[in-house]
Design a protein around this motif. Structure first.
Motif, short mmCIF file in Angstrom:
data_model
loop_
_atom_site.label_atom_id
_atom_site.label_comp_id
_atom_site.label_asym_id
_atom_site.label_seq_id
_atom_site.Cartn_x
_atom_site.Cartn_y
_atom_site.Cartn_z
N SER A 13 0.85 -1.19 0.00
CA SER A 13 0.00 0.00 0.00
C SER A 13 0.88 1.24 0.00
CB SER A 13 -0.93 0.00 1.21
OG SER A 13 -0.19 -0.16 2.38
N SER A 14 0.32 2.29 -0.50
CA SER A 14 1.07 3.54 -0.56
C SER A 14 1.26 4.09 0.84
CB SER A 14 0.33 4.56 -1.42
OG SER A 14 -0.85 4.97 -0.77
N PRO A 15 2.27 4.91 1.04
CA PRO A 15 2.48 5.51 2.37
C PRO A 15 1.26 6.29 2.85
CG PRO A 15 4.40 5.87 1.00
CD PRO A 15 3.34 5.27 0.11
N ALA A 16 0.55 6.94 1.92
CA ALA A 16 -0.63 7.72 2.32
C ALA A 16 -1.71 6.81 2.87
CB ALA A 16 -1.15 8.53 1.14
N SER A 17 -1.95 5.67 2.21
CA SER A 17 -3.01 4.78 2.69
C SER A 17 -2.61 4.13 4.01
CB SER A 17 -3.37 3.73 1.64
OG SER A 17 -2.30 2.84 1.44
N ARG A 18 -1.32 3.84 4.19
CA ARG A 18 -0.88 3.30 5.48
C ARG A 18 -1.06 4.32 6.58
NH1 ARG A 18 4.85 0.93 3.97
NH2 ARG A 18 4.58 2.50 2.38
N LEU A 19 -0.78 5.57 6.28
CA LEU A 19 -0.96 6.64 7.26
C LEU A 19 -2.44 6.80 7.60
CD1 LEU A 19 0.16 8.94 8.99
CD2 LEU A 19 -0.08 10.43 6.98
N ASP A 20 -3.29 6.74 6.57
CA ASP A 20 -4.74 6.84 6.80
C ASP A 20 -5.23 5.71 7.70
OD1 ASP A 20 -4.93 9.11 5.25
OD2 ASP A 20 -5.56 8.02 3.44
N ARG A 21 -4.76 4.49 7.43
CA ARG A 21 -5.17 3.35 8.27
C ARG A 21 -4.66 3.52 9.69
NH1 ARG A 21 -3.48 -0.48 3.98
NH2 ARG A 21 -1.74 -0.78 5.35
N TRP A 22 -3.42 3.98 9.84
CA TRP A 22 -2.85 4.19 11.16
C TRP A 22 -3.63 5.25 11.93
CZ3 TRP A 22 -0.36 8.02 13.97
CH2 TRP A 22 0.32 7.58 15.10
#
Length: 81
Positions: A13-22
């Motif tokens: 996953s892109s860093p943005a989607s990982r950040l959103d999930r976090w």
């Protein structure tokens, strides 16, 4: 005999989607902790008011928190002493 490639699993996953999930997980964890210790959740109250009572003006944050705390500690029979 030809073997198929092993399943690599979901694509990275892109860093943005990982950040959103976090951030989503962090918000949910904070909401659970607030409920456990009895802190009122103003954002949930605002969402509820918008959905159920759109014609009504919601309480401001300070009034909401004061009323929730009053209701929590005013209850008789919930104390042991």
């Amino acid at each position: 005999m030809m073997r198929s490639a092993p399943h690599a699993g979901p694509a990275f996953s892109s860093p943005a989607s990982r950040l959103d999930r976090w951030l989503f997980a962090l918000r949910r964890t904070a909401a659970v902790i607030r409920r456990m210790i009895g802190v009122p959740d103003y954002e949930t109250y605002l969402t509820h008011m918008r959905q159920r009572y759109p014609q009504c003006t919601p309480l401001d944050r300070k009034t909401f928190e004061r009323e929730r705390l009053t209701a929590r500690y005013k209850a008789t029979g919930s104390r042991c002493c």
